[in-house]
Every structure is written in C-alpha cells, then in structure tokens.
Motif scaffolding. Structure first.
Motif, mmCIF file in Angstrom:
data_model
loop_
_atom_site.group_PDB
_atom_site.id
_atom_site.type_symbol
_atom_site.label_atom_id
_atom_site.label_comp_id
_atom_site.label_asym_id
_atom_site.label_seq_id
_atom_site.Cartn_x
_atom_site.Cartn_y
_atom_site.Cartn_z
ATOM 1 N N ALA A 109 0.813 -1.221 0.000
ATOM 2 C CA ALA A 109 0.000 0.000 0.000
ATOM 3 C C ALA A 109 0.845 1.269 0.000
ATOM 4 O O ALA A 109 0.310 2.362 0.200
ATOM 5 C CB ALA A 109 -0.919 -0.015 1.219
ATOM 6 N N ALA A 150 -0.060 -6.599 4.831
ATOM 7 C CA ALA A 150 -1.352 -6.535 4.158
ATOM 8 C C ALA A 150 -2.348 -6.001 5.171
ATOM 9 O O ALA A 150 -2.566 -6.617 6.222
ATOM 10 C CB ALA A 150 -1.774 -7.915 3.663
ATOM 11 N N GLN A 151 -2.892 -4.826 4.890
ATOM 12 C CA GLN A 151 -3.791 -4.157 5.820
ATOM 13 C C GLN A 151 -3.148 -4.027 7.202
ATOM 14 O O GLN A 151 -3.750 -4.312 8.232
ATOM 15 C CB GLN A 151 -5.132 -4.902 5.901
ATOM 16 N N SER A 152 -1.882 -3.599 7.171
ATOM 17 C CA SER A 152 -1.078 -3.315 8.371
ATOM 18 C C SER A 152 -0.733 -4.558 9.191
ATOM 19 O O SER A 152 -0.240 -4.437 10.312
ATOM 20 C CB SER A 152 -1.789 -2.286 9.269
ATOM 21 N N LYS A 153 -0.969 -5.733 8.652
ATOM 22 C CA LYS A 153 -0.638 -6.973 9.362
ATOM 23 C C LYS A 153 0.367 -7.784 8.542
ATOM 24 O O LYS A 153 0.504 -7.591 7.341
ATOM 25 C CB LYS A 153 -1.902 -7.799 9.602
#
Length: 320
Positions: A109, A150-153
């Motif tokens: 991202a 992915a999505q901060s994980k």
C-alpha cells in the motif's frame, strides 16, 4: 442468359436478405480494460520460477536518470516508449521442491493504487501467502518491501524475512533518518513500519555475508543502489538465474548505456560498477536475469554488445 436458381435456393437467398435488412444493430462490445492475471511460470532445472507482478507505476525517468533529458526521451522513442514511463514492479517466487521462497514483495500500500497486486497475483498463480517459507529482500526501498504487510498486518505469517544486515542497519536507524534529506525520510519510515512486526515476532533474520541461504539459493552483495543492496543467485540442474533487484531501472536506456545511473542510487559510481560486474558475468555465463523493473515478467538473457548489452527476453512457455 443465366440459368434460374432452383426455387429452394431462391427462397433461402430472399430470406437471408430480409433478415439482414430487418436485424437490429448490436451495440459495440464494451472494452474489458484488464489483462490476464499477472504471473508467469517457467522452470530452472528442477526449480519452478513464478514471476509475480505487483503492478506498474509511471516514472518521470527523463528527470530521474543522470543524463540529459533529450537523450532519455530519444532512447525511449526508439523503443516506442514515452515519459512518464510505465514501469513494472516485479517479484519472483522460487519453489525448490522443499522451500517456497519469495524474492521481493512489491510495494503493498506504499506506492499508490496502481501497485499492491502481488498477493492477488500469487493466489491466481496457485499459491497462498501462508505457504511462503522465506522472503528475501534485495533492498529496503518501499516498492520492494511494502508487500510484507497486508492491511497493516504480517502478510506472510509463516515466513522468515531476510536481507543484508548492512541494509537493515542503515534504514532502520533513527539517527540516519534524522540526518537524511526530507524527501528521503519516507523510505526510512516505511522500512521501519514494515519490518517492525517481523522484528517483534522474531521473524527477521538479516545476514552479514554472501553465501547460501537455502539449498540452491545464495546471496551476492551488489551495493551502490543502496548501502546493502543484494542480488540472489538461484541454481538448479546446471541452470542459473540472477535476480538483480534494482541494478537496472530503464531497459531502453541502460542496456545500451550502462554507465547511466538513476537518482535513486545512493552511490552512483558503486551502482554502475555493480551493474557492470553482475551483467558481464551473466552475459559470459549465459545466466538468466530477473529484474524488478524490467518489463514483466522481467526475465531474459544478456549479450555483450559494444559498451553495453543486448537484452533477449525469455520465450513464452506453457511448460510442456
């Protein structure tokens, strides 16, 4: 005089003519606008190599390359290209039969909406992030390590992440970030944020020398683009693939004139020297090259030509 058509044929011809006149006009088919899934597959000896596309990004290369802008635009024009140059961001999945190793992860991202497609393309290629055993990073620029999250994980929950200790010591240093130019600080922030979950979970294990990481894959330092930039050499069945990371960015310019560097290089002289060393060896040995920013799938061979190289892309294969 021509002989009359049989009555059945005359009736058929009349029916067809009437249908053509009466048939409604269909609207033009809408454009699909999306290509096939962004993965490629080939074999290297006994190893399966799957290049994965993270997408493309437009780069104003006439401003980034260290030569006059008109030389860059002229070279691009000869290759039927223009600026900003739509530039691939590639990663490479290596299945040795015993280990599944991902080399670079794309931008995730961190680089805008045209990138961040690696995980979707990995799944389209038949693999899941959970299957990845190890992730090797060529260097810590955001378009190579952003996909670790992915999505901060953590995107690869079962993987060990590896990179040069020299690279980690530079980009994960608060002191280095504080004295860096303002425009470069996001690279430090992104590296710190992306690696932090892996460091905290004990899954980040940097290496401090060249050598074999798993059977068939070894690291080879190629500093210059960044302080700890690394290449990865994959060998199986007498075949060799050299994954060169960011030793080259603009094929239409830098193959013909490998002395041209890019503004992203932290040490211009060292970056050019590293490129020449790796490319000369690959051309001499007939090794396959994989480049992060070469046109997807980024695989091909080099042939020495004058002061530069001729790029020979791999042939498309259905792996028969």
């Amino acid at each position: 005089m021509t002989r009359a058509l049989p009555s059945t044929l005359r009736l058929l011809a009349a029916a067809c003519a009437a249908a053509c006149i009466a048939a409604p006009a269909f609207a033009a088919a809408p454009m699909a606008k999306t290509p096939a899934p962004g993965y490629f597959r080939t074999m290297l000896g006994e190893f399966e190599i799957t290049p994965l596309s993270d997408g493309t990004v437009d780069l104003p290369v006439e401003k980034l390359l260290n030569q006059k802008a008109d030389k860059t635009t002229g070279a691009l024009a000869k290759a039927h290209l223009k600026t900003p140059l739509e530039t691939s961001d590639n990663a490479f999945l290596v299945n040795t039969g015993k280990k599944l190793v991902l080399i670079d992860t794309g931008a995730g991202a961190l680089f805008g909406p045209t990138l961040g497609k690696l995980l979707a393309n990995m799944k389209a290629a038949g693999y899941t992030p959970e299957q990845v055993d190890e992730v090797y990073i060529t260097h810590f620029h955001s378009d190579h390590l952003g996909g670790l999250l992915a999505q901060s994980k953590i995107a690869f929950p079962n993987a060990i992440v590896r990179a040069s200790k020299q690279e980690a010591d530079f980009w994960l240093s608060q002191a280095n970030m504080d004295k860096a130019p303002a425009e470069a600080r996001d690279f430090f922030k992104n590296a710190m944020a992306t690696l932090d979950p892996y460091i905290k979970s004990g899954k980040f294990k940097p290496f401090d020398s060249d050598g074999e990481l798993v059977p068939g894959i070894r690291v080879q330092g190629a500093q210059g683009h960044t302080p700890g930039h690394a290449t990865y050499v994959v060998e199986s069945g007498g075949k060799k693939l050299v994954l060169v990371g960011d030793l080259i960015h603009v094929a239409a310019v830098q193959f013909d004139n490998p002395a041209v560097t890019i503004g992203f290089d932290s040490d211009q002289k060292a970056a050019a020297a590293a490129r020449k060393k790796v490319f000369d060896a690959a051309a001499k040995e007939g090794a396959l090259i994989g480049g992060a920013h070469l046109q997807f799938p980024g695989l091909g061979y080099l042939r020495s030509e004058g002061k530069g190289y001729r790029w020979v892309p791999v042939n498309y294969t259905q792996m028969r």
